[in-house]
Scaffold this motif. Sequence first.
Motif, short mmCIF file in Angstrom:
data_model
loop_
_atom_site.label_atom_id
_atom_site.label_comp_id
_atom_site.label_asym_id
_atom_site.label_seq_id
_atom_site.Cartn_x
_atom_site.Cartn_y
_atom_site.Cartn_z
N LYS A 75 -2.19 -0.76 -4.65
CA LYS A 75 -1.60 -0.10 -3.49
C LYS A 75 -0.09 -0.31 -3.43
N ASN A 76 0.46 -1.06 -4.39
CA ASN A 76 1.89 -1.39 -4.37
C ASN A 76 2.30 -1.99 -3.03
N THR A 77 1.46 -2.86 -2.53
CA THR A 77 1.70 -3.45 -1.21
C THR A 77 1.58 -4.96 -1.29
N MET A 78 2.49 -5.62 -0.58
CA MET A 78 2.49 -7.06 -0.49
C MET A 78 2.21 -7.45 0.96
N TYR A 79 1.56 -8.61 1.11
CA TYR A 79 1.19 -9.07 2.45
C TYR A 79 1.67 -10.50 2.67
N LEU A 80 1.89 -10.81 3.92
CA LEU A 80 2.15 -12.20 4.31
C LEU A 80 1.26 -12.50 5.50
N GLN A 81 0.21 -13.28 5.25
CA GLN A 81 -0.68 -13.72 6.32
C GLN A 81 -0.09 -14.98 6.93
#
Length: 115
Positions: A75-81
């Motif tokens: 998805k070419n997406t980065m996350y920060l939980q």
Amino acid sequence: QVQLVESGGGLVQPGGSLRLSCAASGSTFSINVMGWYRQAPGKQRDLVARIFTLGTISYADSVKGRFTISRDNAKNTMYLQMNNLKPDDTAVYYCYAGTLGTTYWGQGTQVTVSS
């Protein structure tokens, strides 16, 4: 060129959680690292976490054990939980992507931790 769009900031009480997202578009094949910086009022912009394309991850000491960075390459997406948030986490959070010789930045998203 790489374009970055962030989402997910907001107001949360101490101890609460938020998840930030950073969607990349454009020449995403050239990215070798993505991460998050944050900047509180009157302070410098500091690295929070980063993830390299080959999988290496690093965190600032202040967020270890509370924040988790991840990346969905499909998805070419980065996350920060972000869990167990503290008032000191209040800042504008900026997504960045690094290629050979160029760093791209998102527009920033405000995170406010307050009761």
